[in-house]
Design a protein around this motif. Structure first.
Motif, PDB file in Angstrom:
ATOM      1  N   VAL A   1       0.843  -1.199   0.000  1.00  0.00           N
ATOM      2  CA  VAL A   1       0.000   0.000   0.000  1.00  0.00           C
ATOM      3  C   VAL A   1       0.876   1.245   0.000  1.00  0.00           C
ATOM      4  N   LEU A   2       0.505   2.207  -0.840  1.00  0.00           N
ATOM      5  CA  LEU A   2       1.116   3.531  -0.812  1.00  0.00           C
ATOM      6  C   LEU A   2       0.035   4.528  -0.433  1.00  0.00           C
ATOM      7  N   LYS A   3       0.209   5.206   0.696  1.00  0.00           N
ATOM      8  CA  LYS A   3      -0.794   6.169   1.158  1.00  0.00           C
ATOM      9  C   LYS A   3      -0.482   7.569   0.635  1.00  0.00           C
ATOM     10  N   ILE A   4      -1.510   8.227   0.144  1.00  0.00           N
ATOM     11  CA  ILE A   4      -1.413   9.611  -0.312  1.00  0.00           C
ATOM     12  C   ILE A   4      -2.411  10.437   0.488  1.00  0.00           C
ATOM     13  N   ASN A   5      -1.931  11.470   1.169  1.00  0.00           N
ATOM     14  CA  ASN A   5      -2.803  12.317   1.988  1.00  0.00           C
ATOM     15  C   ASN A   5      -3.390  13.431   1.123  1.00  0.00           C
ATOM     16  N   ILE A   6      -4.708  13.399   0.928  1.00  0.00           N
ATOM     17  CA  ILE A   6      -5.331  14.386   0.043  1.00  0.00           C
ATOM     18  C   ILE A   6      -5.452  15.762   0.692  1.00  0.00           C
ATOM     19  N   ASP A   7      -5.203  15.858   2.000  1.00  0.00           N
ATOM     20  CA  ASP A   7      -5.115  17.175   2.629  1.00  0.00           C
ATOM     21  C   ASP A   7      -3.814  17.860   2.223  1.00  0.00           C
ATOM     22  N   GLN A   8      -2.813  17.055   1.938  1.00  0.00           N
ATOM     23  CA  GLN A   8      -1.476  17.567   1.617  1.00  0.00           C
ATOM     24  C   GLN A   8      -1.278  17.763   0.125  1.00  0.00           C
ATOM     25  N   TYR A   9      -1.884  16.890  -0.681  1.00  0.00           N
ATOM     26  CA  TYR A   9      -1.657  16.933  -2.122  1.00  0.00           C
ATOM     27  C   TYR A   9      -2.957  17.217  -2.879  1.00  0.00           C
ATOM     28  N   ASP A  10      -2.940  18.270  -3.679  1.00  0.00           N
ATOM     29  CA  ASP A  10      -4.045  18.568  -4.591  1.00  0.00           C
ATOM     30  C   ASP A  10      -3.542  18.329  -6.011  1.00  0.00           C
ATOM     31  N   TYR A  11      -3.516  17.062  -6.411  1.00  0.00           N
ATOM     32  CA  TYR A  11      -2.906  16.690  -7.692  1.00  0.00           C
ATOM     33  C   TYR A  11      -3.776  17.050  -8.890  1.00  0.00           C
ATOM     34  N   VAL A  12      -4.998  17.521  -8.652  1.00  0.00           N
ATOM     35  CA  VAL A  12      -5.857  17.949  -9.750  1.00  0.00           C
ATOM     36  C   VAL A  12      -5.556  19.394 -10.144  1.00  0.00           C
ATOM     37  N   ASN A  13      -5.390  20.268  -9.161  1.00  0.00           N
ATOM     38  CA  ASN A  13      -5.248  21.700  -9.426  1.00  0.00           C
ATOM     39  C   ASN A  13      -3.836  22.237  -9.257  1.00  0.00           C
ATOM     40  N   ASN A  14      -2.941  21.452  -8.675  1.00  0.00           N
ATOM     41  CA  ASN A  14      -1.580  21.926  -8.404  1.00  0.00           C
ATOM     42  C   ASN A  14      -0.587  21.039  -9.134  1.00  0.00           C
ATOM     43  N   MET A  15       0.113  21.599 -10.119  1.00  0.00           N
ATOM     44  CA  MET A  15       1.035  20.817 -10.939  1.00  0.00           C
ATOM     45  C   MET A  15       2.198  20.265 -10.120  1.00  0.00           C
TER      46      MET A  15
END
Length: 216
Positions: free
Chosen positions: A182-196
């Motif tokens: 498992v690789l966890k990605i914190n969506i509070d930290q990463y906005d991969y839709v709007n931030n390049m």
């Protein structure tokens, strides 16, 4: 094979699309827009739910369509699945605890799921190589549900349901999921839709994790 797991609204489909483009692989999306039961599940009254058994029917629908995607994905390399078949059990369990799925229905569901997960001779495997798990605060989840704007998901009466699902999701992942790394990605930290920059960093983390797995 890579699968993306997460609470409703966390951004699975967006990441799946980015990852498919990044890896040059096919993406198998969760059956949502063409799902005839999902809008009924969200908009039905409790009386209609008890009478027409929408939660049970919805879980069977998802189980069937997800298993079909798994069979297609496993005949080629480097495929991305938008949500795993393993998470279906968690959604069924929560609806059972809410009284929306009966004990007998849950027993039938579990039997079908176990049968599907048994190794089939013509398939090399059904387990993914990597689960990318999106975790984050309930506030971020609600914000993203509102931003994507599916009308049947926006009723305020659904907030308690979302909170119940969210409150146990991380625990399910940590204690129940054993099928892959498992690789966890914190969506509070990463906005991969709007931030390049966030997008580049998330894809880089995934690429490095895949290289680590291949090297084992």
């Amino acid at each position: 094979m890579i699968t993306i797991g997460a609470m409703i609204g966390a951004g699975k489909s967006s990441l799946a699309k980015l990852l498919g483009e990044h890896l040059g692989s096919e993406v198998f999306y969760e059956s949502v827009d063409d799902n005839p039961i999902l809008p009924l599940f969200y908009t039905a009254t409790e009386e209609e739910i008890q009478k027409k058994r929408y939660p049970f029917l919805l879980q069977l629908y998802f189980l069937n369509t997800r298993f079909r995607s798994i069979k297609k994905a496993l005949v080629h390399e480097n495929n991305v699945l938008d949500r795993s078949i393993y998470e279906d059990w968690y959604f069924a369990k929560v609806n059972k605890e809410l009284g929306r799925i009966s004990d007998l229905e849950f027993q039938m569901y579990e039997g079908l799921l176990e049968n599907m997960l048994e190794e089939l001779e013509e398939l090399p495997k059904k387990a993914p190589d990597l689960m990318i798990y999106l975790t984050g605060s309930f506030e971020t989840i609600l914000k993203r549900i509102q931003e994507r704007g599916r009308g049947y998901e926006l009723d305020e009466s659904l907030v308690d349901y979302y909170r119940i699902l969210w409150s146990g999701y991380d625990q399910w992942m940590e204690t129940q999921y054993k099928a892959s790394e498992v690789l966890k990605i914190n969506i509070d930290q990463y906005d991969y839709v709007n931030n390049m920059d966030d997008q580049i960093e998330v894809l880089d983390r995934i690429t490095k994790k895949l290289a680590e797995i291949r090297g084992k």
